[in-house]
Scaffold this motif. Structure first.
Motif, PDB file in Angstrom:
ATOM      1  N   UNK A   8       0.853  -1.177   0.000  1.00  0.00           N
ATOM      2  CA  UNK A   8       0.000   0.000   0.000  1.00  0.00           C
ATOM      3  C   UNK A   8       0.894   1.235   0.000  1.00  0.00           C
ATOM      4  N   UNK A   9       0.629   2.170  -0.886  1.00  0.00           N
ATOM      5  CA  UNK A   9       1.324   3.453  -0.877  1.00  0.00           C
ATOM      6  C   UNK A   9       0.303   4.483  -0.414  1.00  0.00           C
ATOM      7  N   UNK A  10       0.606   5.135   0.707  1.00  0.00           N
ATOM      8  CA  UNK A  10      -0.348   6.027   1.364  1.00  0.00           C
ATOM      9  C   UNK A  10       0.268   7.416   1.493  1.00  0.00           C
ATOM     10  N   UNK A  15      -1.557   8.603   6.597  1.00  0.00           N
ATOM     11  CA  UNK A  15      -0.925   7.435   7.211  1.00  0.00           C
ATOM     12  C   UNK A  15      -1.533   7.091   8.571  1.00  0.00           C
ATOM     13  N   UNK A  16      -1.784   8.098   9.394  1.00  0.00           N
ATOM     14  CA  UNK A  16      -2.333   7.839  10.734  1.00  0.00           C
ATOM     15  C   UNK A  16      -3.719   7.185  10.635  1.00  0.00           C
ATOM     16  N   UNK A  17      -4.561   7.689   9.757  1.00  0.00           N
ATOM     17  CA  UNK A  17      -5.906   7.115   9.575  1.00  0.00           C
ATOM     18  C   UNK A  17      -5.823   5.704   9.001  1.00  0.00           C
ATOM     19  N   UNK A  44       9.670   3.943   5.346  1.00  0.00           N
ATOM     20  CA  UNK A  44      10.019   5.345   5.560  1.00  0.00           C
ATOM     21  C   UNK A  44       9.146   6.243   4.696  1.00  0.00           C
ATOM     22  N   UNK A  45       9.065   7.503   5.082  1.00  0.00           N
ATOM     23  CA  UNK A  45       8.381   8.508   4.275  1.00  0.00           C
ATOM     24  C   UNK A  45       9.319   8.924   3.143  1.00  0.00           C
ATOM     25  N   UNK A  46       8.800   8.908   1.923  1.00  0.00           N
ATOM     26  CA  UNK A  46       9.586   9.332   0.764  1.00  0.00           C
ATOM     27  C   UNK A  46       8.656  10.070  -0.187  1.00  0.00           C
ATOM     28  N   UNK A  48       6.628  12.362   0.363  1.00  0.00           N
ATOM     29  CA  UNK A  48       5.311  12.595   0.941  1.00  0.00           C
ATOM     30  C   UNK A  48       4.420  11.369   0.995  1.00  0.00           C
ATOM     31  N   UNK A  49       5.010  10.190   0.790  1.00  0.00           N
ATOM     32  CA  UNK A  49       4.232   8.945   0.802  1.00  0.00           C
ATOM     33  C   UNK A  49       4.898   7.914   1.712  1.00  0.00           C
ATOM     34  N   UNK A  50       4.065   7.028   2.247  1.00  0.00           N
ATOM     35  CA  UNK A  50       4.557   5.957   3.115  1.00  0.00           C
ATOM     36  C   UNK A  50       4.220   4.626   2.454  1.00  0.00           C
ATOM     37  N   UNK A  51       5.201   3.760   2.363  1.00  0.00           N
ATOM     38  CA  UNK A  51       4.981   2.428   1.812  1.00  0.00           C
ATOM     39  C   UNK A  51       4.692   1.472   2.962  1.00  0.00           C
ATOM     40  N   UNK A  52       3.586   0.757   2.861  1.00  0.00           N
ATOM     41  CA  UNK A  52       3.223  -0.281   3.825  1.00  0.00           C
ATOM     42  C   UNK A  52       3.243  -1.624   3.113  1.00  0.00           C
ATOM     43  N   UNK A  53       3.593  -2.635   3.845  1.00  0.00           N
ATOM     44  CA  UNK A  53       3.559  -3.998   3.331  1.00  0.00           C
ATOM     45  C   UNK A  53       2.883  -4.865   4.391  1.00  0.00           C
ATOM     46  N   UNK A  54       1.898  -5.625   3.964  1.00  0.00           N
ATOM     47  CA  UNK A  54       1.268  -6.544   4.909  1.00  0.00           C
ATOM     48  C   UNK A  54       1.448  -7.958   4.383  1.00  0.00           C
ATOM     49  N   UNK A  55       1.493  -8.879   5.307  1.00  0.00           N
ATOM     50  CA  UNK A  55       1.505 -10.272   4.876  1.00  0.00           C
ATOM     51  C   UNK A  55       0.835 -11.163   5.907  1.00  0.00           C
ATOM     52  N   UNK A  56       0.176 -12.162   5.374  1.00  0.00           N
ATOM     53  CA  UNK A  56      -0.416 -13.194   6.218  1.00  0.00           C
ATOM     54  C   UNK A  56       0.340 -14.483   5.965  1.00  0.00           C
ATOM     55  N   UNK A  57       0.490 -15.258   7.005  1.00  0.00           N
ATOM     56  CA  UNK A  57       1.159 -16.551   6.907  1.00  0.00           C
ATOM     57  C   UNK A  57       0.111 -17.626   7.149  1.00  0.00           C
ATOM     58  N   UNK A  58       0.096 -18.595   6.266  1.00  0.00           N
ATOM     59  CA  UNK A  58      -0.855 -19.706   6.316  1.00  0.00           C
ATOM     60  C   UNK A  58      -0.087 -21.022   6.328  1.00  0.00           C
ATOM     61  N   UNK A  59      -0.730 -22.061   6.805  1.00  0.00           N
ATOM     62  CA  UNK A  59      -0.063 -23.370   6.823  1.00  0.00           C
ATOM     63  C   UNK A  59       0.226 -23.860   5.418  1.00  0.00           C
ATOM     64  N   UNK A  60      -0.668 -23.531   4.459  1.00  0.00           N
ATOM     65  CA  UNK A  60      -0.479 -23.942   3.068  1.00  0.00           C
ATOM     66  C   UNK A  60      -1.373 -23.102   2.155  1.00  0.00           C
ATOM     67  N   UNK A  61      -1.159 -23.224   0.868  1.00  0.00           N
ATOM     68  CA  UNK A  61      -1.921 -22.435  -0.102  1.00  0.00           C
ATOM     69  C   UNK A  61      -3.400 -22.786  -0.072  1.00  0.00           C
ATOM     70  N   UNK A  62      -3.723 -24.014   0.201  1.00  0.00           N
ATOM     71  CA  UNK A  62      -5.128 -24.439   0.251  1.00  0.00           C
ATOM     72  C   UNK A  62      -5.890 -23.702   1.359  1.00  0.00           C
TER      73      UNK A  62
END
Length: 67
Positions: A8-10, A15-17, A44-46, A48-62
Motif C-alpha cells: 500500500x502506498x499512502x 498514514x495515521x488514519x 520510511x516517508x519518501x 510525501x508517501x509511506x509504503x506499507x507492506x502486509x503479509x499473512x502466513x498460512x499453513x499452506x496455499x489451500x
C-alpha cells in the motif's frame, strides 16, 4: 507454509488514519483453519508517501484459498 503479501502506498497525511483502520478492524483471521499470523510493516516517508507492506502466513496455499 504459504505467505500472501500486499503493498500500500499512502499519502503521508493519511498514514495515521490508514494505520488506525488496520489496527481497529474487526478481523476474524485468527479463527480460520490454517491461519498462522499477520504482519503490517511501515516503511520510511519518501516524497510525501509511506509504503506499507502486509503479509499473512498460512499453513499452506489451500488454507489461504479457502479463506
Amino acid at each position: 507454509m504459504y505467505i500472501a503479501m500486499n503493498r500500500f502506498i499512502v499519502k503521508q497525511e493519511n498514514a495515521e488514519a490508514f494505520e488506525a483502520l488496520w489496527l481497529g478492524r474487526d478481523s476474524h483471521l485468527k479463527g480460520l483453519v490454517g491461519f498462522v499470523k499477520f504482519h503490517m510493516l511501515r516503511g520510511h516517508v519518501k516524497d510525501g508517501k509511506v509504503l506499507y507492506s502486509s503479509h499473512t502466513v498460512w499453513t499452506d496455499e489451500e488454507a489461504f484459498s479457502a479463506w
